[in-house]
Design an enzyme around this catalytic site. Structure first.
Site, PDB file in Angstrom:
ATOM      1  N   LYS A 106       0.832  -1.281   0.063  1.00 38.22           N
ATOM      2  CA  LYS A 106      -0.181   0.102  -0.178  1.00 38.22           C
ATOM      3  C   LYS A 106       0.920   1.301   0.087  1.00 38.22           C
ATOM      4  O   LYS A 106       0.411   2.385   0.579  1.00 38.22           O
ATOM      5  CB  LYS A 106      -0.928   0.048   1.055  1.00 38.22           C
ATOM      6  CG  LYS A 106      -1.965  -1.363   1.407  1.00 38.22           C
ATOM      7  CD  LYS A 106      -2.366  -1.696   0.317  1.00 38.22           C
ATOM      8  CE  LYS A 106      -3.391  -0.922  -0.580  1.00 38.22           C
ATOM      9  NZ  LYS A 106      -3.486  -1.811  -2.114  1.00 38.22           N
ATOM     10  N   ILE A 119       1.859  -0.334  -7.319  1.00 35.16           N
ATOM     11  CA  ILE A 119       1.232  -0.273  -8.661  1.00 35.16           C
ATOM     12  C   ILE A 119       1.475   0.863  -9.300  1.00 35.16           C
ATOM     13  O   ILE A 119       1.598   0.823 -10.664  1.00 35.16           O
ATOM     14  CB  ILE A 119      -0.375  -0.453  -8.688  1.00 35.16           C
ATOM     15  CG1 ILE A 119      -1.188  -0.860  -9.932  1.00 35.16           C
ATOM     16  CG2 ILE A 119      -1.176   0.627  -7.852  1.00 35.16           C
ATOM     17  CD1 ILE A 119      -2.624  -1.120  -9.766  1.00 35.16           C
ATOM     18  N   HIS A 178       7.452  -7.114  -2.181  1.00 36.77           N
ATOM     19  CA  HIS A 178       7.541  -6.641  -0.828  1.00 36.77           C
ATOM     20  C   HIS A 178       8.493  -7.211   0.131  1.00 36.77           C
ATOM     21  O   HIS A 178       8.203  -7.010   1.458  1.00 36.77           O
ATOM     22  CB  HIS A 178       5.964  -7.030  -0.263  1.00 36.77           C
ATOM     23  CG  HIS A 178       4.966  -6.053  -0.931  1.00 36.77           C
ATOM     24  ND1 HIS A 178       4.742  -4.993  -1.312  1.00 36.77           N
ATOM     25  CD2 HIS A 178       3.510  -6.919  -1.161  1.00 36.77           C
ATOM     26  CE1 HIS A 178       3.663  -4.792  -2.043  1.00 36.77           C
ATOM     27  NE2 HIS A 178       2.873  -5.781  -2.003  1.00 36.77           N
ATOM     28  N   SER A 218      -4.984   2.832   4.144  1.00 39.69           N
ATOM     29  CA  SER A 218      -5.112   2.245   2.564  1.00 39.69           C
ATOM     30  C   SER A 218      -5.138   1.001   2.839  1.00 39.69           C
ATOM     31  O   SER A 218      -6.141   0.029   2.387  1.00 39.69           O
ATOM     32  CB  SER A 218      -3.803   2.448   1.708  1.00 39.69           C
ATOM     33  OG  SER A 218      -4.024   1.948   0.508  1.00 39.69           O
TER      34      SER A 218
HETATM   35  P1  A3P Z   1      -5.068   4.705  -1.271  1.00 40.78           P
HETATM   36  O1  A3P Z   1      -5.772   3.432  -1.013  1.00 40.78           O
HETATM   37  O2  A3P Z   1      -4.692   5.548  -0.305  1.00 40.78           O
HETATM   38  O3  A3P Z   1      -5.695   5.293  -2.299  1.00 40.78           O
HETATM   39  P2  A3P Z   1      -0.003  -0.493  -3.759  1.00 40.78           P
HETATM   40  O4  A3P Z   1       0.005  -0.391  -5.103  1.00 40.78           O
HETATM   41  O5  A3P Z   1       1.409  -0.268  -3.015  1.00 40.78           O
HETATM   42  O6  A3P Z   1      -0.941  -1.510  -2.964  1.00 40.78           O
HETATM   43  O7  A3P Z   1      -0.734   1.053  -3.254  1.00 40.78           O
HETATM   44  C1  A3P Z   1      -1.794   1.366  -3.310  1.00 40.78           C
HETATM   45  C2  A3P Z   1      -2.200   2.974  -2.989  1.00 40.78           C
HETATM   46  O8  A3P Z   1      -1.343   3.711  -4.001  1.00 40.78           O
HETATM   47  C3  A3P Z   1      -3.575   3.268  -2.958  1.00 40.78           C
HETATM   48  O9  A3P Z   1      -3.738   4.318  -2.161  1.00 40.78           O
HETATM   49  C4  A3P Z   1      -3.594   3.910  -4.564  1.00 40.78           C
HETATM   50  O10 A3P Z   1      -4.810   4.743  -4.771  1.00 40.78           O
HETATM   51  C5  A3P Z   1      -2.479   4.534  -4.426  1.00 40.78           C
HETATM   52  N1  A3P Z   1      -2.222   4.901  -5.929  1.00 40.78           N
HETATM   53  C6  A3P Z   1      -1.729   4.024  -7.173  1.00 40.78           C
HETATM   54  N2  A3P Z   1      -1.667   4.612  -8.048  1.00 40.78           N
HETATM   55  C7  A3P Z   1      -1.587   5.895  -7.698  1.00 40.78           C
HETATM   56  C8  A3P Z   1      -1.325   7.233  -8.478  1.00 40.78           C
HETATM   57  N3  A3P Z   1      -1.340   7.305 -10.004  1.00 40.78           N
HETATM   58  N4  A3P Z   1      -1.229   8.348  -7.759  1.00 40.78           N
HETATM   59  C9  A3P Z   1      -1.413   8.485  -6.432  1.00 40.78           C
HETATM   60  N5  A3P Z   1      -1.832   7.492  -5.836  1.00 40.78           N
HETATM   61  C10 A3P Z   1      -1.787   6.201  -6.448  1.00 40.78           C
END
Ligand code: A3P
Length: 293
Positions: free
Chosen positions: A46, A50, A101, A131
């Site tokens: 989180k 991605i 991770h 998140s």
């Molecule tokens: P939130 O749940 O706070 O919205 P991971 O990919 O490590 O699981 O992280 C997911 C988090 O990154 C989510 O946070 C997601 O919305 C955010 N995220 C993914 N793409 C993003 C982008 N282009 N800009 C900002 N935040 C992004």
């Protein structure tokens, strides 16, 4: 009764999501042959994984950028230990991108003292917690929590996929000299995506034209990723991982400071105390508020 073990698999002190991890990959990671031009994106869950997978895919692959190739980001920069599509990593052409991770002590030994690069993305842990809380209540393979307080306790205790946030970030930071690693924060990416893309290009020794950089920045924006099914994992989460309801989104809010809508004053004070204690020797900069300089 506590059913955490249903969801987590512990290996050498680190918690994996039980049903998705390819534990044989982790067990044999030492012998996994690293190529000089491999790039690993390493994060605590989180923290913007991605997003960074998308940015790197756009920087490294013209076909991804121009949408001439039909490959999901998930397969362009696959997860190393969560290889859910069972890709043959050995047959992947160079340059290979991976996401992971893993803690510093479980990654392939070849990453040490090699030219292969690691991009470590960290995010302020209050927003990570929020998140993760929403994600865990949405995705069927993670343990849900009735209350934010319950999730906070599990998070602080490391009873979640990825174990303790503090150990992950501190561990990687303290061992940074063993690796060719660049630290970047989610918040820096959020505040100035173009500068972040240029910094990543510098680290990868990739020279892109202004026009191409513009295209990367545009396609890596939250709004663009949210509407691009190749990039937003929504379908993969829904159909391949399983979700508890139709309301959630992998790309949920994508902002800085959402924790303020979740933490009570007492929870915030408790968290701050732990943060001070655990991170006092780690000089990484954290941004807790969208308006912070
Ligand atoms: P939130 O749940 O706070 O919205 P991971 O990919 O490590 O699981 O992280 C997911 C988090 O990154 C989510 O946070 C997601 O919305 C955010 N995220 C993914 N793409 C993003 C982008 N282009 N800009 C900002 N935040 C992004």
């Amino acid at each position: 009764m506590d059913n955490t073990e249903e969801y987590l698999l512990e290996f050498k002190g680190f918690n994996f999501e039980r049903s998705l991890v390819k534990i044989h990959i982790v067990e044999s990671a030492d012998d996994f042959e690293i190529r000089d031009d491999d790039v690993f994106i390493i994060t605590y869950p989180k923290s913007g994984t991605i997003w960074t997978q998308q940015i790197l895919s756009l920087i490294c692959f013209e076909g991804h950028r121009n949408r001439t190739e039909d490959i999901k980001t998930m397969d362009r920069a696959p997860f190393f230990e969560y290889n859910i599509h069972n890709l043959d990593f050995i047959k992947m052409p160079s340059p290979r991108l991976f996401a992971s991770h893993l803690p510093y002590y479980l990654v392939p030994k070849g990453l040490k003292n090699k030219k292969a690069k690691i991009l470590y993305i960290y995010r302020n842990p209050k927003d990570v917690l929020v998140s993760f809380f929403h994600f865990s209540n949405w995705v069927a393979r993670l343990k849900p929590s009735d209350t934010f307080e319950n999730f906070m306790e599990m998070f602080l205790d490391g009873q979640v996929m990825g174990s303790r946030w503090f150990d992950h970030v501190r561990g990687w930071y303290e061992h940074r000299h063993d690796f060719n690693i660049q630290f970047m924060s989610y918040e820096d990416m959020k505040k100035d995506l173009r500068s972040a893309v240029l910094k990543i290009c510098g680290f990868l020794e990739k020279e892109l034209s202004e026009e191409v950089v513009d295209s990367v920045v545009k396609q890596a924006s939250f709004q663009n990723m949210k509407t691009n099914p190749q990039a937003n994992y929504h379908d993969i989460t829904k159909y391949e991982l399983g979700v508890r309801n139709d309301k959630g989104h992998f790309l949920r809010k994508g902002t800085i400071g959402d924790w303020k809508h979740h933490f009570t004053v007492e929870q915030n004070e408790r968290f701050d105390q732990i943060f001070q204690r655990e991170m006092k020797d780690v000089p990484l900069q954290f941004i807790w508020d969208i308006n912070e300089e």
